[in-house]
Write an enzyme that holds these catalytic residues in place. Structure first.
Site, mmCIF file in Angstrom:
data_model
loop_
_atom_site.group_PDB
_atom_site.id
_atom_site.type_symbol
_atom_site.label_atom_id
_atom_site.label_comp_id
_atom_site.label_asym_id
_atom_site.label_seq_id
_atom_site.Cartn_x
_atom_site.Cartn_y
_atom_site.Cartn_z
ATOM 1 C CD GLU A 62 0.096 -5.037 10.190
ATOM 2 O OE1 GLU A 62 0.745 -6.083 10.315
ATOM 3 O OE2 GLU A 62 -0.544 -4.741 9.179
ATOM 4 C CB SER A 74 -0.859 0.048 1.253
ATOM 5 O OG SER A 74 -1.385 -1.214 1.535
ATOM 6 C CD GLU A 129 -7.585 -18.939 6.017
ATOM 7 O OE1 GLU A 129 -6.998 -17.871 5.764
ATOM 8 O OE2 GLU A 129 -8.788 -19.115 5.800
#
Lengths: 360, 356
Positions: B208, B125, B339
């Protein structure tokens, strides 16, 4: 930010956990559950010694205790006495004293056959009091055969249909018919009152107060149930995780397979959210927060479903052994179902929340 | 959003003192507890305000540099992150290394006083507007998988850096690929020592996830409120979707999830303040948020019937929910797939055996 239990509350939790684990290992719990009465008639004085009836307890302490009693399926009418009958008992000096001294086991008898069964649905109740005598037939009374006293929702005989009061009736004056109940440690019963001596605790003359006490009862039940559900879900999760760590198939512990481990993780995620909501609801009730009703509805809806799902996953992860009467899991599953069902399924609580969000 | 507008807004946030709330004062921060950051994020969401464009710098590059950087690096970078003077992007994932990040192959070879970088990164990004990149590279191809990695700070304007937009299922190019061809990076632009890259990257990922919960909850609150507004609007036949029992149940369900997430954050924040260590709640928050965000976008699309196929100008909300329904599919993939997050919880929280 301090969204955590105090040190004293954590000590209360530790002592409750220790006491319950010592007294009710899984084998003992199963023996009590499958006994004739389904409850431990001797434990009440111990609970009083532990301080579980101290009048200064706030709902935050009760939240701690309900979680721990849920985790060990305490076979005694603590939930019924504190959460269901408690709000009414506390309005009466003599009963409050008996309760605080550890000498009173009680429950609430509100539902009747053929009418709506919510705590606030008193429109169709037929139980009547006239001249201090109660006649009526109550159903779905929790712990009916395990209590000394019933708090009964009934009308004053001579009055119109609107006013409902709350009356105290000693169990000796009632006829209890136990019903076969899935959750054998919180059995339901029918209770018949035929001219039973009834003392008004909240008089129908004071209709606002009666409604307020019933609303308080509902709030306490809706906050206590998710706390218990967190205890139930936590134990189911522990059992599932332990089995996934230790059970070997194809030469490896089954927890290495993601079809197994992810299912267990989903129980954990559901539990953590349920825990957050249950503590929020308990805090709102303790603080009489304006958000209390919504918080209780949210917590009850989520935690009830999370506990059922955690038990179902635990049974699946255990395979055949989890499907046996011998294994303890089915007892947690049945308590989870009890909690999910009381005061209506989760979709009922969601419908109430939706009305607040969407209809104005 | 227009990059210049985004930078201007970020500068305004900085001038008003709302950036780096939890950063130490010596690096231009305010030195406050995470509670302040939580409050700021909640209020930003309530106001419907956009975030700071330098989010990779704020949440990942900055904290990692402050933790691992040399004195010179700590002087050079953090303040310019806060002021939006420099925008950062992240070069971690590669086409062949997604969830299995440590298998990455982008190489850096020492040549004189420079590392020479070759390889390809993906899912970056802001790379098209970024000035700097935190880049995870392999400096020792002979070492064990994790031990051969190093962590570089790379000037995005260096010769040999090429950014190509990557078109998503929404049609937007929100992410980028970055190609590195003989890019020379000064030797002292490394964080930590050669071979320490994996440890440094773990710090980045912890940061994060540590501050993630409040931002995600704020985002979900906005979406739940938008969904409520949408379903209250009458459909062409005059009926309100809000009167459909299924819709009512779904909206209330997502509102409950939102409250669950909010109070899970409060519990996590309390733990963080008491112990200094973030709990596993960040991973829980990401799992719950991503799935809730997907469900509610689907509810929003479903109430539009076949009109849900119409998009762009003149569509319901000018296609906002059409975009949202597609964009939210990325939520369970980006920043750690659901997952991988479940594996992390299984192993680190529940103590289940590793499957790999």
């Amino acid at each position: 930010m301090d969204f955590a239990f105090s040190e004293e509350q954590q000590q209360l939790r530790a002592s409750a956990r220790q006491f319950l684990a010592d007294r009710y290992d899984d084998g003992t719990a199963a023996r009590v559950a499958d006994s004739e009465s389904g409850f431990d008639a001797d434990v009440w004085p111990n609970l009083a010694e532990l301080g579980w009836f101290d009048p200064e307890l706030t709902f935050l302490e009760y939240a701690v205790l309900f979680e721990e009693t849920g985790a060990r399926l305490l076979p005694a009418p603590y939930f019924s006495t504190v959460a269901l009958a408690g709000p009414t008992l506390r309005t009466d000096e003599e009963l409050a004293k008996r309760l605080a001294a550890g000498g009173l086991r009680a429950t609430l008898a509100w539902a009747e056959a053929g009418v709506q069964q919510g705590f606030l649905d008193h429109a169709g109740l037929a139980a009547r009091v006239a001249g201090g005598r109660l006649d009526g037939h109550k159903v779905l009374v929790p712990d009916a055969a395990a209590v000394d006293l019933f708090v009964v929702a009934a009308r004053e005989g001579s009055r119109g249909a609107s006013a409902v009061g709350l009356y105290a009736v000693e169990a000796a004056h009632a006829e209890v018919v136990p019903r076969d109940t899935l959750d054998r440690t919180r059995r339901l019963g029918e209770v018949r009152f035929a001219g039973a001596s009834a003392r008004p605790l909240v008089s129908p003359d004071d209709a606002d107060r009666a409604v307020a006490v019933l609303a308080q009862t509902r709030r306490w039940s809706l906050a206590a149930a998710p706390c218990e559900a967190v205890g139930v879900a936590g134990r189911a999760l522990d059992l599932a995780a332990e089995h996934a760590r230790s059970r070997q198939q194809f030469g490896r512990p089954i927890g290495v397979y993601q079809a197994v481990s992810h299912r267990v993780v989903d129980s954990y995620v559901g539990l953590e959210e349920a825990r957050s909501l249950a503590y929020w609801a308990a805090w709102c009730v303790a603080e009489d927060d304006p958000q209390a009703d919504r918080a209780c509805l949210a917590a009850k809806a989520h935690a009830g479903e999370a506990a059922v799902a955690a038990c179902e996953s635990a049974i699946q992860v255990h395979g055949g052994i989890g499907f046996t009467w011998e294994h303890v899991l089915h007892r947690y599953y049945k308590r989870a179902q009890w909690l999910a069902a009381v005061e209506g399924p989760a979709r009922d609580q969601r419908a109430e929340i939706a009305a607040a969000l969407l209809d104005h | 959003m227009d990059p210049e507008l985004a930078r201007a807004w970020s500068r305004k946030l900085h001038d008003a003192g709302y950036t780096g709330l939890t950063w130490p004062k010596e690096y231009g921060g305010r030195g406050l507890t995470p509670t302040y950051q939580g409050i700021f994020l909640e209020e930003t969401a309530r106001a419907g305000a956009p975030g700071h464009v330098g989010v990779i710098g704020l949440n990942m590059a900055g904290p990692t540099i402050m933790h691992w950087g040399s004195e010179a690096q700590k002087k050079r970078y953090p303040e310019r992150i806060l002021s939006a003077e420099e925008i950062w992007c992240q070069g971690f994932s590669e086409p062949g290394s997604g969830s299995d990040l440590a298998s990455l192959r982008t190489s850096a070879v020492l040549d004189g006083d420079d590392w020479v970088v070759n390889g390809q990164k993906v899912w970056s990004s802001y790379a098209h507007v970024a000035d700097w990149c935190i880049l995870l590279v392999r400096t020792d191809p002979d070492a064990a998988k994790h031990a051969g990695l190093s962590f570089l700070l790379v000037d995005m304007r260096a010769p040999g850096v090429e950014v190509r937009p990557l078109q998503q299922i929404t049609g937007d190019p929100e992410f980028n690929e970055i190609f590195f061809t003989d890019v020379r990076v000064p030797r002292d632009s490394m964080l930590g020592e050669p071979g320490q890259g994996w440890q440094v990257a773990i710090t980045t990922l912890l940061h994060e996830r540590g501050t993630l919960g409040f931002g995600l909850t704020a985002d979900l609150e906005r979406q739940v409120n938008r969904l409520i507004a949408l379903v209250k609007e009458p459909a062409p036949d005059g009926r309100r979707p809000a009167d459909d029992p299924y819709v009512r149940d779904a909206v209330a369900g997502e509102w409950i999830e939102l409250q669950g997430l909010r109070f899970t954050n409060y519990r996590a924040l309390t733990t963080l303040l008491q112990t200094g260590i973030p709990g596993p709640e960040g991973s829980v928050a990401k799992l719950v948020w991503s799935e809730a965000n997907q469900r509610l976008a689907k509810v929003a699309a479903s109430v539009q019937g076949l009109s849900a196929q119409l998009t762009g100008e003149g569509a319901v909300w000018d296609g906002y929910w059409q975009y949202q329904q597609l964009r939210s599919r990325g939520n369970t993939i980006e920043g750690g797939t659901s997952e991988v997050l479940r594996n992390i919880i299984a192993e680190r929280v529940l103590g289940l055996p590793r499957g790999r």
